[in-house]
Design an enzyme around this catalytic site. Structure first.
Site, PDB file in Angstrom:
ATOM      1  NE  ARG A 161       2.619  -0.106  -3.246  1.00  0.00           N
ATOM      2  CZ  ARG A 161       2.938  -0.087  -4.459  1.00  0.00           C
ATOM      3  NH1 ARG A 161       4.163   0.874  -4.590  1.00  0.00           N
ATOM      4  NH2 ARG A 161       3.619  -0.940  -4.894  1.00  0.00           N
ATOM      5  CE  LYS A 185       3.174  -2.155  -0.137  1.00  0.00           C
ATOM      6  NZ  LYS A 185       2.024  -3.326  -0.809  1.00  0.00           N
ATOM      7  CG  HIS A 292       0.732  -3.915  -8.686  1.00  0.00           C
ATOM      8  ND1 HIS A 292      -0.370  -4.308  -9.636  1.00  0.00           N
ATOM      9  CD2 HIS A 292       0.887  -3.512  -7.807  1.00  0.00           C
ATOM     10  CE1 HIS A 292      -1.157  -3.234  -8.485  1.00  0.00           C
ATOM     11  NE2 HIS A 292      -0.932  -3.456  -7.418  1.00  0.00           N
TER      12      HIS A 292
END
Length: 322
Positions: A161, A185, A292
């Site tokens: 990212r 994240k 993910h």
């Protein structure tokens, strides 16, 4: 400041504190929620109500207002998701006795396929970046062009990212590193491999950064950049910002003869994933590399590959309709 507006701001901050503390939301996520909820609070203020007093009718009016302001269905859906989360929180905390957002229906929308560059287009970007990085110039110019080449090689090699990329620590550039640890994240850490091209681009960039920090002949030596970040900056964060990288990437796209409208750091992340799958990579491995949590997020790239294969058959099969 009207009391309702002050109270709305306090409730939004309480909600954001919960997201950060209990769900590990990152700063970018918190900023996005704050922006969406501040917009909602402003609308409620004009409607002479507040988060504590809003009913379903006024929330529907807000969604209609978003549509009249020209928001895309994807943006309306995102704002609706934010307000739903907020009102569930207010109900759970007994700040409200009901949830006026529970029965709201969002806009119907299909799941769009991500924009993806072809392998040839990525190669043009990388070739142009490398040529510029090897061109003569001032120490500042050499540092900037070497930085862009390094950013591109690392991004296409890892699929990071953009927020993960620009905040890489200087330790990521160790000479013997075959893998780098990335904090993504939810503050989750994962390992991603580095290829030789990325490592060489890093070495070239670090040499240019060191030369720029030392100062060239006739210049006073510059103070060494903070050693914490791989891409240091004098800004508040201490490292290169996502926005700065995105602007320079569009300038590079123009130099490479590509449309800047189609180029962004996230598009290169998409390219990394779809090119791996196109060449036979396992979906679970790509999921791990991208960071993910849910494999359904990664599966969108299989649709990109399928669409590309359909195009090849349609355009190249001898019996295809012309």
């Amino acid at each position: 400041m009207p009391p309702g507006k002050a109270n709305d701001g306090r409730l939004i901050e309480l909600f954001l504190d919960m997201l950060a503390a209990e769900q590990g939301a990152g700063q970018n996520t918190l900023d996005a929620y704050r922006s969406d909820l501040d917009d909602l609070a402003a609308f409620l203020g004009h409607a002479q109500t507040s988060l504590a007093g809003a009913d379903t009718h006024v929330l529907r009016a807000y969604l209609i207002d978003l549509d009249s302001r020209g928001y895309k269905s994807s943006s309306v859906a995102r704002k609706l998701s934010a307000l739903r989360h907020l009102f569930r929180f207010l109900l759970a905390e007994r700040i409200r006795a009901d949830d006026p957002a529970a029965i709201l229906a969002g806009p119907k929308r299909g799941r769009g396929l991500p924009k993806v560059l072809s392998i040839a287009e990525v190669d043009r970007l990388l070739t142009t970046a490398k040529t510029l990085a090897e061109a003569p110039g001032s120490s500042a110019q050499r540092m900037r062009t070497a930085r862009m080449y390094c950013l591109l090689e690392v991004l296409y090699a890892t699929g990071l990212r953009v927020s993960e990329l620009v905040s890489l620590p200087i330790a990521a550039a160790r000479r013997d590193a075959r893998m780098i640890a990335v904090r993504g994240k939810g503050n989750k850490e994962r390992l991603v491999p580095l290829n030789d091209s990325a490592k060489q681009a890093m070495a070239h960039y670090l040499a240019a950064l060191q030369a720029h920090g030392a100062g060239s002949e006739g210049e006073a030596p510059r103070r060494a950049p903070p050693p914490k970040w791989l891409f240091p900056s004098s800004g508040d964060s201490g490292h290169l910002t996502r926005q700065h990288f995105a602007r320079e990437l569009k300038e590079l796209a123009v130099a490479a003869g590509l449309s800047p409208r189609l180029i962004s750091p996230h598009v290169l992340r998409h390219a990394f994933a779809s090119h791996l799958l196109h060449n036979g990579a396992d979906l679970r491995i790509v999921q791990t590399l991208l960071g993910h949590t849910d494999i359904s997020t990664t599966q969108i790239y299989t649709h990109v590959v399928e669409e590309r294969l359909k195009s090849l058959v349609r355009d190249l099969h001898p019996l295809a309709e012309k």
